[in-house]
Design a protein around this motif. Structure first.
Motif, mmCIF file in Angstrom:
data_model
loop_
_atom_site.group_PDB
_atom_site.id
_atom_site.type_symbol
_atom_site.label_atom_id
_atom_site.label_comp_id
_atom_site.label_asym_id
_atom_site.label_seq_id
_atom_site.Cartn_x
_atom_site.Cartn_y
_atom_site.Cartn_z
ATOM 1 N N SER A 133 56.646 78.855 20.945
ATOM 2 C CA SER A 133 56.305 80.191 20.480
ATOM 3 C C SER A 133 54.868 80.538 20.839
ATOM 4 O O SER A 133 54.549 81.679 21.192
ATOM 5 N N ALA A 134 53.977 79.553 20.769
ATOM 6 C CA ALA A 134 52.555 79.781 21.005
ATOM 7 C C ALA A 134 52.198 80.031 22.467
ATOM 8 O O ALA A 134 51.073 80.438 22.769
ATOM 9 N N ASP A 135 53.146 79.824 23.366
ATOM 10 C CA ASP A 135 52.908 80.114 24.785
ATOM 11 C C ASP A 135 52.936 81.628 24.980
ATOM 12 O O ASP A 135 53.840 82.192 25.576
ATOM 13 N N ILE A 136 51.911 82.281 24.479
ATOM 14 C CA ILE A 136 51.891 83.741 24.387
ATOM 15 C C ILE A 136 51.838 84.414 25.751
ATOM 16 O O ILE A 136 52.323 85.535 25.922
ATOM 17 N N ASN A 137 51.262 83.742 26.762
ATOM 18 C CA ASN A 137 51.207 84.352 28.091
ATOM 19 C C ASN A 137 52.388 83.966 28.967
ATOM 20 O O ASN A 137 52.449 84.327 30.145
ATOM 21 N N ARG A 138 53.317 83.202 28.412
ATOM 22 C CA ARG A 138 54.611 82.887 29.037
ATOM 23 C C ARG A 138 54.465 82.238 30.419
ATOM 24 O O ARG A 138 55.218 82.547 31.337
ATOM 25 N N ASP A 139 53.527 81.310 30.555
ATOM 26 C CA ASP A 139 53.372 80.633 31.838
ATOM 27 C C ASP A 139 53.939 79.215 31.816
ATOM 28 O O ASP A 139 53.713 78.437 32.738
ATOM 29 N N GLY A 140 54.668 78.876 30.745
ATOM 30 C CA GLY A 140 55.324 77.579 30.696
ATOM 31 C C GLY A 140 54.429 76.427 30.314
ATOM 32 O O GLY A 140 54.780 75.264 30.532
ATOM 33 N N LYS A 141 53.284 76.716 29.709
ATOM 34 C CA LYS A 141 52.412 75.662 29.219
ATOM 35 C C LYS A 141 51.560 76.223 28.093
ATOM 36 O O LYS A 141 51.376 77.438 27.971
ATOM 37 N N LEU A 142 51.049 75.337 27.270
ATOM 38 C CA LEU A 142 50.204 75.725 26.152
ATOM 39 C C LEU A 142 48.793 75.234 26.439
ATOM 40 O O LEU A 142 48.556 74.024 26.482
ATOM 41 N N ASP A 143 47.864 76.158 26.657
ATOM 42 C CA ASP A 143 46.513 75.748 27.037
ATOM 43 C C ASP A 143 45.484 76.792 26.596
ATOM 44 O O ASP A 143 45.787 77.686 25.800
ATOM 45 N N ASP A 144 44.267 76.671 27.140
ATOM 46 C CA ASP A 144 43.167 77.553 26.745
ATOM 47 C C ASP A 144 43.484 79.022 26.984
ATOM 48 O O ASP A 144 43.025 79.898 26.237
ATOM 49 N N GLN A 145 44.237 79.310 28.038
ATOM 50 C CA GLN A 145 44.547 80.705 28.358
ATOM 51 C C GLN A 145 45.351 81.372 27.251
ATOM 52 O O GLN A 145 45.222 82.577 27.016
ATOM 53 N N ASP A 146 46.177 80.609 26.561
ATOM 54 C CA ASP A 146 46.932 81.169 25.440
ATOM 55 C C ASP A 146 45.996 81.508 24.282
ATOM 56 O O ASP A 146 46.155 82.538 23.621
ATOM 57 N N VAL A 147 45.015 80.651 24.040
ATOM 58 C CA VAL A 147 44.042 80.921 22.978
ATOM 59 C C VAL A 147 43.267 82.198 23.290
ATOM 60 O O VAL A 147 43.045 83.041 22.416
ATOM 61 N N ILE A 148 42.862 82.355 24.540
ATOM 62 C CA ILE A 148 42.121 83.552 24.943
ATOM 63 C C ILE A 148 42.965 84.803 24.734
ATOM 64 O O ILE A 148 42.486 85.812 24.195
ATOM 65 N N MET A 149 44.240 84.739 25.122
ATOM 66 C CA MET A 149 45.099 85.909 24.959
ATOM 67 C C MET A 149 45.378 86.198 23.490
ATOM 68 O O MET A 149 45.389 87.359 23.065
ATOM 69 N N TYR A 150 45.596 85.153 22.691
ATOM 70 C CA TYR A 150 45.759 85.350 21.240
ATOM 71 C C TYR A 150 44.547 86.073 20.662
ATOM 72 O O TYR A 150 44.680 86.990 19.839
ATOM 73 N N GLY A 151 43.364 85.648 21.086
ATOM 74 C CA GLY A 151 42.147 86.278 20.587
ATOM 75 C C GLY A 151 42.112 87.757 20.913
ATOM 76 O O GLY A 151 41.704 88.587 20.083
ATOM 77 N N LYS A 152 42.549 88.119 22.123
ATOM 78 C CA LYS A 152 42.565 89.523 22.522
ATOM 79 C C LYS A 152 43.618 90.317 21.740
ATOM 80 O O LYS A 152 43.402 91.479 21.397
#
Length: 306
Positions: A279-298
């Protein structure tokens, strides 16, 4: 004359050296000053996760002002978690009320006792087309990387001329044994629903399945999850931001208790941590990493809409 030339050259050399030192010293001093500012800023937060998260956000490249804004949301999420996240009777609690979050939804195929997950699993999904209009896009789960096999799927279809039931047949072959006996998500697919589906629980209840599995020590379960809504309360907000920021900040320090930050929202569901990570893979790139945190913040700060 010779002495004058030597003095002039010496003077020029001294000026050149002073200029060179100034050119390097000022940025170095600025960097040092910024580092002190950031260290003081991190220390201004409570010892523990708050400091970890503040330091992590600065390391990601957020400015102190941006981090302050995000930390305000984080602290708000800490307070709200105590009141809302574990309350199954909350008014907008998605799985316990007539509420359905307006984001895309997915189906997760889960193997129990992943240590025995070997061979081939064939899963047949079906649903009443009045409620579920499409099932498809089956792929391996990023939470099972290195162990999941090859996924093949029929894609959604209707049986013969009967358009009342939609089907999808998914096969996961060459499955490998996971190091531990926990339940793991081995495959995901998207699901599209109609306006007749009124809650998250109803969405899951409309999806039926059966399976064959070459593993004798494992079974197959099916669950659903929504993109980015970690606590399944029908919103993507500071509660979800709190969880993903804490998880990644702990993980960044190799903390053994990182997964505990995600251990809410999927109570009573098979493979809750995997479902939260998917669920946390908010940018839907098939991995959970820093980029998801950045997008969540936005998203939680109102800069981006899902």
């Amino acid at each position: 004359m010779k002495k004058f030339i030597q003095k002039t050259v010496a003077g020029v050399s001294a000026l050149a050296m002073t200029a060179a030192l100034s050119a390097t010293a000022v940025p170095a001093f600025a960097d040092e000053y910024e580092a002190v500012q950031e260290a003081d800023f991190v220390q201004s937060y409570a010892v523990g996760d708050e400091q970890l998260v503040a330091e992590y956000l600065l390391d990601l490249g957020f400015s102190i002002d941006e981090t302050t804004e995000l930390m305000n949301l984080y602290q708000q999420g800490e307070t709200n978690n105590e009141v809302v996240a574990y309350a199954s009777n909350s008014e907008k609690r998605a799985y316990y009320s007539n509420y359905l979050i307006g984001t895309e939804h997915h189906i997760a195929i889960i193997t129990t006792n992943a240590k025995n997950a070997k061979g081939r699993a064939s899963v047949n999904l079906w649903a009443n087309a009045d409620f579920i209009s499409d099932i498809g896009g089956a792929s391996s789960s990023h939470t099972y990387t290195g162990y999941n096999g090859v996924v093949s799927t029929s894609g959604s279809y209707f049986m013969d001329d009967d358009d009342s039931t939609i089907y999808d047949d998914i096969t996961i072959s060459n499955l490998k044994s996971y190091p531990t006996a926990e339940s793991k998500v081995i495959c995901t697919a998207y699901v599209t629903y109609t306006s007749k589906v009124k809650s998250e629980a109803a969405l899951r209840n409309h999806i039926q399945y059966d399976y064959t599995y070459t593993s004798n020590g494992s079974t197959i379960d099916v669950a659903t999850y929504a993109r980015a809504d970690l606590n399944r309360d029908g919103e993507v907000d500071d509660l979800d931001w709190n969880a993903i920021a804490t998880y990644m900040a702990r993980l960044n320090k190799n903390a053994a208790n990182a997964d505990e930050a995600l251990d809410f929202g999927f109570e009573g569901v098979t493979a809750p941590i995997d479902l939260a990570k998917l669920s946390a893979d908010i940018n839907r790139d098939g991995k959970l990493d820093d980029q998801d945190v950045i997008m969540y913040g936005k998203v939680v700060s109102g800069q981006v809409e899902l």
